[in-house]
Design an enzyme around this catalytic site. Structure first.
Site, short mmCIF file in Angstrom:
data_model
loop_
_atom_site.label_atom_id
_atom_site.label_comp_id
_atom_site.label_asym_id
_atom_site.label_seq_id
_atom_site.Cartn_x
_atom_site.Cartn_y
_atom_site.Cartn_z
N SER A 11 8.19 -4.53 0.43
CA SER A 11 7.95 -5.83 -0.20
C SER A 11 9.17 -6.27 -1.02
O SER A 11 9.60 -5.58 -1.94
CB SER A 11 6.73 -5.71 -1.12
OG SER A 11 6.83 -6.62 -2.19
N1 LIG Z 1 3.19 -14.05 -6.26
C1 LIG Z 1 3.25 -12.63 -6.07
C2 LIG Z 1 3.27 -12.35 -4.58
C3 LIG Z 1 3.10 -10.90 -4.28
C4 LIG Z 1 2.92 -10.66 -2.80
O1 LIG Z 1 2.65 -11.56 -2.00
N2 LIG Z 1 3.08 -9.40 -2.43
C5 LIG Z 1 2.90 -9.04 -1.05
C6 LIG Z 1 4.02 -8.13 -0.58
S1 LIG Z 1 5.55 -8.99 -0.63
C7 LIG Z 1 1.60 -8.28 -0.92
O2 LIG Z 1 1.17 -7.61 -1.83
N3 LIG Z 1 0.96 -8.42 0.22
C8 LIG Z 1 -0.26 -7.76 0.48
C9 LIG Z 1 -1.39 -8.72 0.60
O3 LIG Z 1 -1.21 -9.93 0.34
O4 LIG Z 1 -2.45 -8.24 0.96
C10 LIG Z 1 4.50 -12.06 -6.74
O5 LIG Z 1 5.51 -12.79 -6.79
O6 LIG Z 1 4.48 -10.93 -7.22
#
Ligand SMILES: N[C@@H](CCC(=O)N[C@@H](CS)C(=O)NCC(=O)O)C(=O)O
Length: 225
Positions: A11
């Protein structure tokens, strides 16, 4: 107890937190979480952060579920100096501006492509999605005109957030040195940072391998740019 980070190195949002912690010389307790699949929900993370996203940072009773808030918090709380996130109101506003740009403009463009491949199993990338990335390269290249870093002459958390996003985009579309000279110099300089590989390069390589596996073929990078 060191702050605990629920993370996945693939990520880009987590890699920005890892990079910030390394720049501060701060140890984090790391707990790896599966992402890009709802088959592996972690109960503790779900309780802490109902969105079940990473990064999620836990520091005693403070829980921060947004990357850009987490990196600012770490510098404010653990930085000996404030260079990475200046306390001066005017300077901080400029850093915040680019953090918002990454969160609201840059990252969603890159995330849309990555999710379409790794979650939705799309085998082709639409020209719209590709143009969204090249437009972003053009913008960041313009931001970097006459600057060493995203906000000026000093490295800040805005660089960490933007470089982890941009490097993720390069999995799909390499940066053309001719078209985006400022962007490619900035990115090349980042790759020379002593903690770059460990905090960003390793996770990026893992994501690159996953994208290739999901596409079921080598990526045709040259066709994309
Ligand atoms: N707005 C959040 C976004 C976090 C995000 O989208 N993380 C992704 C990985 S890059 C995630 O956890 N994806 C798993 C999911 O959405 O189930 C931030 O900036 O921390």
């Amino acid at each position: 107890m060191p702050p605990k980070l629920y993370y996945n190195a693939m990520s880009p949002r987590c890699r920005a937190v890892l990079m910030t912690a390394k720049a501060l010389g701060l140890e984090l307790e790391l707990e790896e979480i599966h992402v890009y699949s709802k088959d592996h929900l972690d109960e503790t993370l779900q309780r802490l952060n109902p969105k079940h996203t990473v990064p999620t940072l836990v520091d005693n009773d403070v829980v921060i579920c947004e990357c850009h808030a987490a990196v600012g918090y770490l510098v404010d709380k653990y930085g000996d100096e404030d260079n990475l996130y200046p306390k001066d109101q005017n300077e901080r506003a400029l850093v915040d501006q680019k953090l918002h740009f990454d969160a609201e403009n840059l990252f969603p463009r890159v995330d849309a492509i990555i999710r379409s491949i790794v979650e939705e199993n799309e085998k082709e990338i639409s020209t719209d999605k590709i143009s969204a990335i090249t437009e972003a390269y053009k913008l960041v290249d313009a931001f970097l005109e006459d600057k060493t870093y995203i906000v000026g002459d000093s490295l800040t958390i805005a660089d960490f957030c933007c470089v982890t996003t941009i490097s993720t985009a390069t999995i799909i579309i390499p940066i053309s040195t001719e078209k985006y000279p400022n962007l490619s110099t900035w990115y090349r300089n980042f790759k020379n940072l002593e903690y770059y590989e460990k905090t960003n390069g390793d996770g990026l390589n893992k994501l690159d391998a996953l994208v290739e596996l999901k596409l079921g073929r080598p990526k045709t990078k040259e066709l994309c740019d």
